[in-house]
Design a protein around this motif. Structure first.
Motif, mmCIF file in Angstrom:
data_model
loop_
_atom_site.group_PDB
_atom_site.id
_atom_site.type_symbol
_atom_site.label_atom_id
_atom_site.label_comp_id
_atom_site.label_asym_id
_atom_site.label_seq_id
_atom_site.Cartn_x
_atom_site.Cartn_y
_atom_site.Cartn_z
ATOM 1 N N ARG A 126 -2.233 -3.637 9.741
ATOM 2 C CA ARG A 126 -2.411 -5.085 9.598
ATOM 3 C C ARG A 126 -3.747 -5.546 10.172
ATOM 4 O O ARG A 126 -4.347 -6.504 9.678
ATOM 5 C CB ARG A 126 -1.241 -5.817 10.251
ATOM 6 C CG ARG A 126 0.016 -5.753 9.381
ATOM 7 C CD ARG A 126 1.307 -6.111 10.094
ATOM 8 N NE ARG A 126 2.428 -6.096 9.167
ATOM 9 C CZ ARG A 126 3.003 -4.984 8.699
ATOM 10 N NH1 ARG A 126 2.567 -3.811 9.088
ATOM 11 N NH2 ARG A 126 4.002 -5.064 7.836
ATOM 12 N N PHE A 128 -6.266 -4.846 7.488
ATOM 13 C CA PHE A 128 -6.134 -5.853 6.433
ATOM 14 C C PHE A 128 -6.842 -7.140 6.849
ATOM 15 O O PHE A 128 -7.594 -7.744 6.071
ATOM 16 C CB PHE A 128 -4.655 -6.125 6.141
ATOM 17 C CG PHE A 128 -4.428 -7.055 4.980
ATOM 18 C CD1 PHE A 128 -4.289 -6.558 3.700
ATOM 19 C CD2 PHE A 128 -4.370 -8.431 5.170
ATOM 20 C CE1 PHE A 128 -4.091 -7.420 2.617
ATOM 21 C CE2 PHE A 128 -4.173 -9.291 4.108
ATOM 22 C CZ PHE A 128 -4.029 -8.788 2.821
ATOM 23 N N TYR A 151 0.838 -1.195 0.000
ATOM 24 C CA TYR A 151 0.000 0.000 0.000
ATOM 25 C C TYR A 151 0.875 1.247 0.000
ATOM 26 O O TYR A 151 1.779 1.389 0.818
ATOM 27 C CB TYR A 151 -0.922 0.005 1.230
ATOM 28 C CG TYR A 151 -1.983 -1.067 1.161
ATOM 29 C CD1 TYR A 151 -3.196 -0.825 0.527
ATOM 30 C CD2 TYR A 151 -1.749 -2.327 1.711
ATOM 31 C CE1 TYR A 151 -4.163 -1.804 0.441
ATOM 32 C CE2 TYR A 151 -2.717 -3.317 1.634
ATOM 33 C CZ TYR A 151 -3.921 -3.046 0.998
ATOM 34 O OH TYR A 151 -4.879 -4.025 0.915
#
Length: 257
Positions: free
Chosen positions: A236, A239, A194
C-alpha cells in the motif's frame, strides 16, 4: 560477447575482464543508475530479507523456477525509488546486492567450463579506457578495486546458492501460493487488484507440525518467511507513492515478475 536474449536483467552484454585487453581500463563513480528506471521488480537473496523488508515488499515470481523479488513499484515499468535519471530519491534506503553488482558478474565463458570468470557489461558507462577514475589493473595484476569487485561477486554467488536451496525447500513443503493484493483508494469506484506473483501460504505455515516449525526456526528459515510476510504491508505504501508521483496505475492485471 554473450547474446542479449540469454543475459540476465540489466545486462546488454558480457565480456571477461582481462589484464591484457583491459590493462588501461578504469572505473569512474556514478551517482545514478539509469538501468533501474522502469524496473519494478529486482531479484534478491535470502541473506537480504531482513534489510529489504524494511523498505520494499518481498514476493516470489511465478513458475517452477521461482525466485524472491523486491518490488520497487507495483506496476510494470514503474520504479518509485528513482527519478527519471536513475537517481535514488531516498536518503536512507537499502539497495539490493543485484543492483550493486552491476555491471560485473561471475559467468562461465563456455557451457562446459567449471570455473566462473569475472565479466562486465561493456555497454556500462562506468567502466572503460578513461583518463580519470580508479584503475582495474596495476601492471598485469588486479588492483585492490578489482579484488574487491571479485570478492563481492563471489559473495553474491554464494548467497544465490543459499537462495536456491531456500526456494527448493519452500517448493518441497508446498508453502507457496498465488498472491493477490486488493487496494481500494479513497474515491475510487473499484479496487486495484494485483496478481501475478507468489507468496507464502500463512495458513499452511501455521498448521505445520511442531517439529517442522522447530527445524525451520533452528535453520533460520522461519524468520525469513515472516520477513516476507511482514513486508507485504508495504504494498500500500508503494501504491501511495505511485499516486503521489503521478504514476497512476490502471485497474487491471499487473504481473509482479
Amino acid at each position: 560477447m554473450a547474446s542479449a536474449p540469454s543475459l540476465p536483467l540489466f545486462y546488454n552484454g558480457l565480456e571477461p575482464l582481462s589484464s591484457e585487453v583491459h590493462a588501461n581500463y578504469k572505473v569512474r563513480p556514478q551517482d545514478t543508475a539509469p538501468f533501474l528506471v522502469g524496473q519494478h521488480a529486482i531479484p534478491v537473496t535470502v541473506d537480504e530479507f531482513p534489510l529489504v523488508q524494511r523498505f520494499m515488499p518481498i514476493v516470489f515470481s511465478v513458475g517452477p523456477e521461482a525466485i524472491p523479488l523486491a518490488l520497487m513499484g507495483l506496476n510494470e515499468g514503474v520504479n518509485v525509488f528513482v527519478d527519471e535519471d536513475g537517481k535514488l530519491n531516498e536518503t536512507s534506503f537499502y539497495v539490493p546486492a543485484y543492483v550493486r553488482r552491476y555491471p560485473y558478474m561471475l559467468a562461465r565463458l563456455r557451457p562446459e567450463a567449471e570455473e566462473l570468470s569475472l565479466c562486465f557489461d561493456p555497454t556500462s558507462p562506468t567502466i572503460g579506457a578513461f583518463d580519470e577514475g580508479e584503475a582495474l589493473f596495476e601492471g598485469n595484476q588486479p588492483s585492490q578495486l578489482t579484488q574487491n569487485i571479485l570478492q563481492f561477486a563471489e559473495s553474491f554467488e554464494q548467497a544465490g546458492a543459499r537462495t536456491q536451496n531456500f526456494m527448493k525447500e519452500l517448493q518441497e513443503m508446498d508453502l507457496l501460493m498465488d498472491g493477490e493484493v486488493s487496494i481500494q483508494p479513497d474515491g475510487a469506484a473499484q479496487p486495484f487488484v494485483y496478481r501475478g506473483f507468489q507468496m507464502i501460504n500463512e495458513e499452511k505455515l501455521v498448521d505445520m507440525r511442531g517439529d517442522q516449525l522447530r527445524k525451520m526456526s533452528q535453520s533460520g528459515m522461519l524468520p525469513l518467511l515472516y520477513a516476507h510476510l511482514f513486508s507485504l504491508s508495504l504494498m500500500r505504501d508503494l501504491f501511495a507513492r505511485q499516486v503521489q508521483q503521478g504514476k497512476q496505475p490502471q485497474p487491471q492485471f499487473q504481473p509482479a515478475q
